[in-house]
Write a protein that holds these residues in place. Sequence first.
Motif, mmCIF file in Angstrom:
data_model
loop_
_atom_site.group_PDB
_atom_site.id
_atom_site.type_symbol
_atom_site.label_atom_id
_atom_site.label_comp_id
_atom_site.label_asym_id
_atom_site.label_seq_id
_atom_site.Cartn_x
_atom_site.Cartn_y
_atom_site.Cartn_z
ATOM 1 N N LEU A 93 -3.897 6.482 5.552
ATOM 2 C CA LEU A 93 -3.382 5.441 4.657
ATOM 3 C C LEU A 93 -4.513 4.750 3.898
ATOM 4 C CD1 LEU A 93 -0.602 3.882 6.906
ATOM 5 C CD2 LEU A 93 -0.286 5.271 4.851
ATOM 6 N N LEU A 129 -5.535 7.045 1.100
ATOM 7 C CA LEU A 129 -4.537 6.974 0.036
ATOM 8 C C LEU A 129 -4.689 5.675 -0.759
ATOM 9 C CD1 LEU A 129 -1.998 8.254 -1.263
ATOM 10 C CD2 LEU A 129 -0.663 6.915 0.370
ATOM 11 N N ALA A 130 -4.920 4.584 -0.054
ATOM 12 C CA ALA A 130 -5.122 3.299 -0.725
ATOM 13 C C ALA A 130 -6.379 3.327 -1.592
ATOM 14 C CB ALA A 130 -5.210 2.175 0.302
ATOM 15 N N PHE A 133 -5.509 5.202 -4.773
ATOM 16 C CA PHE A 133 -4.733 4.344 -5.664
ATOM 17 C C PHE A 133 -5.634 3.300 -6.327
ATOM 18 C CE2 PHE A 133 -0.961 6.204 -4.126
ATOM 19 C CZ PHE A 133 0.109 5.724 -4.871
ATOM 20 N N GLY A 156 0.326 -1.015 -6.753
ATOM 21 C CA GLY A 156 0.482 0.042 -5.754
ATOM 22 C C GLY A 156 -0.704 0.104 -4.811
ATOM 23 N N ALA A 157 -1.891 -0.100 -5.343
ATOM 24 C CA ALA A 157 -3.093 -0.094 -4.508
ATOM 25 C C ALA A 157 -3.067 -1.259 -3.522
ATOM 26 C CB ALA A 157 -4.342 -0.179 -5.387
ATOM 27 N N CYS A 160 -0.640 -0.401 -0.785
ATOM 28 C CA CYS A 160 -1.216 0.614 0.109
ATOM 29 C C CYS A 160 -2.235 -0.005 1.059
ATOM 30 C CB CYS A 160 -1.859 1.732 -0.692
ATOM 31 S SG CYS A 160 -0.684 2.903 -1.347
ATOM 32 N N TRP A 161 -3.069 -0.917 0.558
ATOM 33 C CA TRP A 161 -4.042 -1.566 1.429
ATOM 34 C C TRP A 161 -3.348 -2.429 2.481
ATOM 35 C CZ3 TRP A 161 -8.532 0.200 2.270
ATOM 36 C CH2 TRP A 161 -9.278 0.807 1.267
ATOM 37 N N VAL A 184 -0.333 -1.877 3.758
ATOM 38 C CA VAL A 184 0.266 -0.948 4.725
ATOM 39 C C VAL A 184 -0.807 -0.375 5.645
ATOM 40 C CG1 VAL A 184 1.423 1.286 4.940
ATOM 41 C CG2 VAL A 184 2.263 -0.396 3.307
ATOM 42 N N ALA A 185 -1.956 -0.038 5.091
ATOM 43 C CA ALA A 185 -3.052 0.494 5.914
ATOM 44 C C ALA A 185 -3.543 -0.554 6.913
ATOM 45 C CB ALA A 185 -4.193 0.960 5.016
#
Length: 83
Positions: free
Chosen positions: A7, A10-11, A14, A67-68, A71-72, A74-75
Amino acid sequence: MKKPTKLALLALAFTMFGLYKLFVVFQYAQTGCIQFRTHRTCSYENAENFQSLFDLELMFACGWAAGAVVCWMVAAQAQKKER
């Protein structure tokens, strides 16, 4: 590879693409021209069309940045739950 690491990568992807899109938007603002596929639209040729394309590009750039951020978050949450 652990889920929080995936994750985070992915972050990071993004974030990098979001920063690139913001850089491109600032470049468009400075030069006054937007490259759209094979056509180049400049503000001195058609100001209304340029402003519309500029707003669209800015919306996409902000979407990638948002979105970034998600993602951060969620990570970070995945890292917290793993402990």
